[in-house]
Write a protein that holds these residues in place. Structure first.
Motif, PDB file in Angstrom:
ATOM      1  N   MET A  35       0.846  -1.203   0.000  1.00 44.25           N
ATOM      2  CA  MET A  35       0.000   0.000   0.000  1.00 44.25           C
ATOM      3  C   MET A  35       0.874   1.243   0.000  1.00 44.25           C
ATOM      4  N   GLY A  36       0.401   2.297  -0.672  1.00 50.02           N
ATOM      5  CA  GLY A  36       1.126   3.554  -0.692  1.00 50.02           C
ATOM      6  C   GLY A  36       0.172   4.736  -0.762  1.00 50.02           C
ATOM      7  N   HIS A  40      -2.445  -3.276  -3.189  1.00 54.36           N
ATOM      8  CA  HIS A  40      -2.487  -4.559  -3.882  1.00 54.36           C
ATOM      9  C   HIS A  40      -3.561  -5.432  -3.239  1.00 54.36           C
ATOM     10  N   GLY A  41      -4.111  -6.350  -4.036  1.00 59.64           N
ATOM     11  CA  GLY A  41      -5.134  -7.258  -3.510  1.00 59.64           C
ATOM     12  C   GLY A  41      -4.627  -8.126  -2.377  1.00 59.64           C
ATOM     13  N   ASP A  42      -3.306  -8.348  -2.313  1.00 55.15           N
ATOM     14  CA  ASP A  42      -2.745  -9.125  -1.208  1.00 55.15           C
ATOM     15  C   ASP A  42      -2.779  -8.344   0.100  1.00 55.15           C
ATOM     16  N   PHE A  43      -2.723  -7.012  -0.001  1.00 59.41           N
ATOM     17  CA  PHE A  43      -2.764  -6.169   1.196  1.00 59.41           C
ATOM     18  C   PHE A  43      -4.193  -6.024   1.707  1.00 59.41           C
ATOM     19  N   TYR A  44      -5.126  -5.783   0.783  1.00 60.46           N
ATOM     20  CA  TYR A  44      -6.534  -5.645   1.165  1.00 60.46           C
ATOM     21  C   TYR A  44      -7.386  -6.231   0.053  1.00 60.46           C
ATOM     22  N   CYS A  45      -8.048  -7.342   0.328  1.00 55.86           N
ATOM     23  CA  CYS A  45      -8.877  -8.025  -0.662  1.00 55.86           C
ATOM     24  C   CYS A  45     -10.296  -7.482  -0.591  1.00 55.86           C
ATOM     25  N   ILE A  46     -10.734  -6.781  -1.628  1.00 56.86           N
ATOM     26  CA  ILE A  46     -12.052  -6.165  -1.592  1.00 56.86           C
ATOM     27  C   ILE A  46     -13.167  -7.203  -1.661  1.00 56.86           C
ATOM     28  N   PRO A  60       5.905   1.229  10.304  1.00 61.41           N
ATOM     29  CA  PRO A  60       4.462   1.387  10.045  1.00 61.41           C
ATOM     30  C   PRO A  60       3.703   0.106  10.381  1.00 61.41           C
ATOM     31  N   ASP A  61       2.551   0.274  11.002  1.00 55.54           N
ATOM     32  CA  ASP A  61       1.733  -0.860  11.425  1.00 55.54           C
ATOM     33  C   ASP A  61       0.749  -1.205  10.306  1.00 55.54           C
ATOM     34  N   GLU A  62       0.895  -2.380   9.711  1.00 53.39           N
ATOM     35  CA  GLU A  62       0.019  -2.779   8.609  1.00 53.39           C
ATOM     36  C   GLU A  62      -1.437  -2.896   9.035  1.00 53.39           C
ATOM     37  N   VAL A  63      -1.671  -3.323  10.259  1.00 51.05           N
ATOM     38  CA  VAL A  63      -3.044  -3.450  10.759  1.00 51.05           C
ATOM     39  C   VAL A  63      -3.706  -2.077  10.812  1.00 51.05           C
ATOM     40  N   VAL A  64      -2.969  -1.082  11.289  1.00 51.15           N
ATOM     41  CA  VAL A  64      -3.496   0.282  11.365  1.00 51.15           C
ATOM     42  C   VAL A  64      -3.768   0.816   9.964  1.00 51.15           C
ATOM     43  N   LEU A  65      -2.816   0.626   9.061  1.00 48.41           N
ATOM     44  CA  LEU A  65      -2.982   1.108   7.690  1.00 48.41           C
ATOM     45  C   LEU A  65      -4.161   0.434   6.997  1.00 48.41           C
ATOM     46  N   GLN A  94      -9.725   0.571   5.035  1.00 53.47           N
ATOM     47  CA  GLN A  94     -11.081   0.029   5.110  1.00 53.47           C
ATOM     48  C   GLN A  94     -12.087   1.123   5.435  1.00 53.47           C
ATOM     49  N   LEU A  95     -11.737   2.020   6.345  1.00 60.75           N
ATOM     50  CA  LEU A  95     -12.621   3.137   6.684  1.00 60.75           C
ATOM     51  C   LEU A  95     -12.795   4.058   5.484  1.00 60.75           C
TER      52      LEU A  95
END
Length: 272
Positions: A1-2, A71-77, A126-131, A136-137
């Motif tokens: 993610m960026g 990327h879809g690996d970071f967040y799968c919609i 950086p915390d991936e869970v936070v990002l 998501q929000l």
């Protein structure tokens, strides 16, 4: 993610990215191009695109805002569709514009979210869970505004019942009916009338919409399943995988295997 800021110009030269893109413009006006789709915009606005779409922005005034890529690996919609109904609304929908017009208050909310994401990225670790939570929000808020805009009295496009029926027929028959004349017959109109009404309502021809629907389904199967290219070709009623590959590459400029390699296979593929 960026996440990064946009200032002055952005995507003046057409580009493709193996990521989902969200462009949040706080300044500027112009034309947004995603593949063959062309849409005018005026800030504040959100613009969306799926992996490997050809993107370009022609701006009338200098741009300002933020660009988010993931990327879809970071967040799968698709995996998160119960929490965030953005798949088929913000992304992967051939019938509506991939944009959300914003009011001043909503624009401030998104500015704050972007600032929070940039601050998190600047941390030593950086915390991936936070990002992922911020993203998501961001998407959930975007979907909520889009739904209200589509359902409200100020909806931009007045309903055309025949074209809405065309949508339903296309969704039911895109695998078997590939000619505009087939749909014109079902709608009891001439092919010429269907073409004119489709161009006016969707901004594209019935033939292009049929092709887009097939490509959209192909992309879903490439990303969301572990079916082979041959299996996907037959599932989409192509005579062989080579014809399917030529059709897919003509539309997307990449082969089915290259699309899969760059976008990855979703975790959803292993949840059946």
């Amino acid at each position: 993610m960026g996440v990064h800021e946009i200032a002055g110009t952005f995507l003046e030269n057409a580009a493709r990215f193996p990521f989902y893109n969200v462009i949040f413009l706080t300044k500027g006006a112009g034309t947004y191009k995603a593949d063959i789709g062309t849409f005018t915009f005026r800030a504040p606005v959100l613009l969306f695109s799926t992996p490997l779409q050809k993107l370009a922005i022609q701006h009338e005034t200098p741009l300002g805002g933020f660009a988010i890529q993931f990327h879809g690996d970071f967040y799968c919609i698709e995996y998160h569709k119960e929490r965030v109904s953005c798949n088929g609304l913000l992304f992967n929908n051939i019938y509506i514009e991939p944009s959300v017009n914003l009011g001043a208050s909503d624009a401030e909310t998104f500015c704050s979210l972007c600032a929070d994401m940039i601050e998190e990225f600047s941390a030593n670790e950086p915390d991936e869970v936070v990002l992922r939570s911020y993203l998501q929000l961001f998407l959930a808020k975007s979907s909520s505004i889009k739904l209200k805009t589509m359902a409200g009295p100020s909806a931009e496009r007045e309903k055309d019942e025949q074209m809405e029926a065309f949508i339903r027929l296309l969704e039911q028959n895109y695998l078997s009916l590939h000619k505009p004349a087939d749909y014109a017959r079902l709608l009891a109109m001439t092919p010429n009338t269907l073409t004119k009404k489709s161009q006016r309502y969707f901004g594209k021809s019935p033939s292009l919409m049929i092709q887009e629907r097939l490509v959209l389904e192909a992309k879903k199967k490439l990303h969301l399943t572990r079916q082979s290219i041959k299996e996907i070709a037959y599932a989409l009623n192509f005579s062989d995988e080579f014809y399917f590959s030529r059709f897919f590459k003509k539309f997307t400029k990449v082969s089915p295997q290259s699309f899969r390699d760059q976008t990855g296979i979703s975790i959803v593929a292993d949840m059946e």
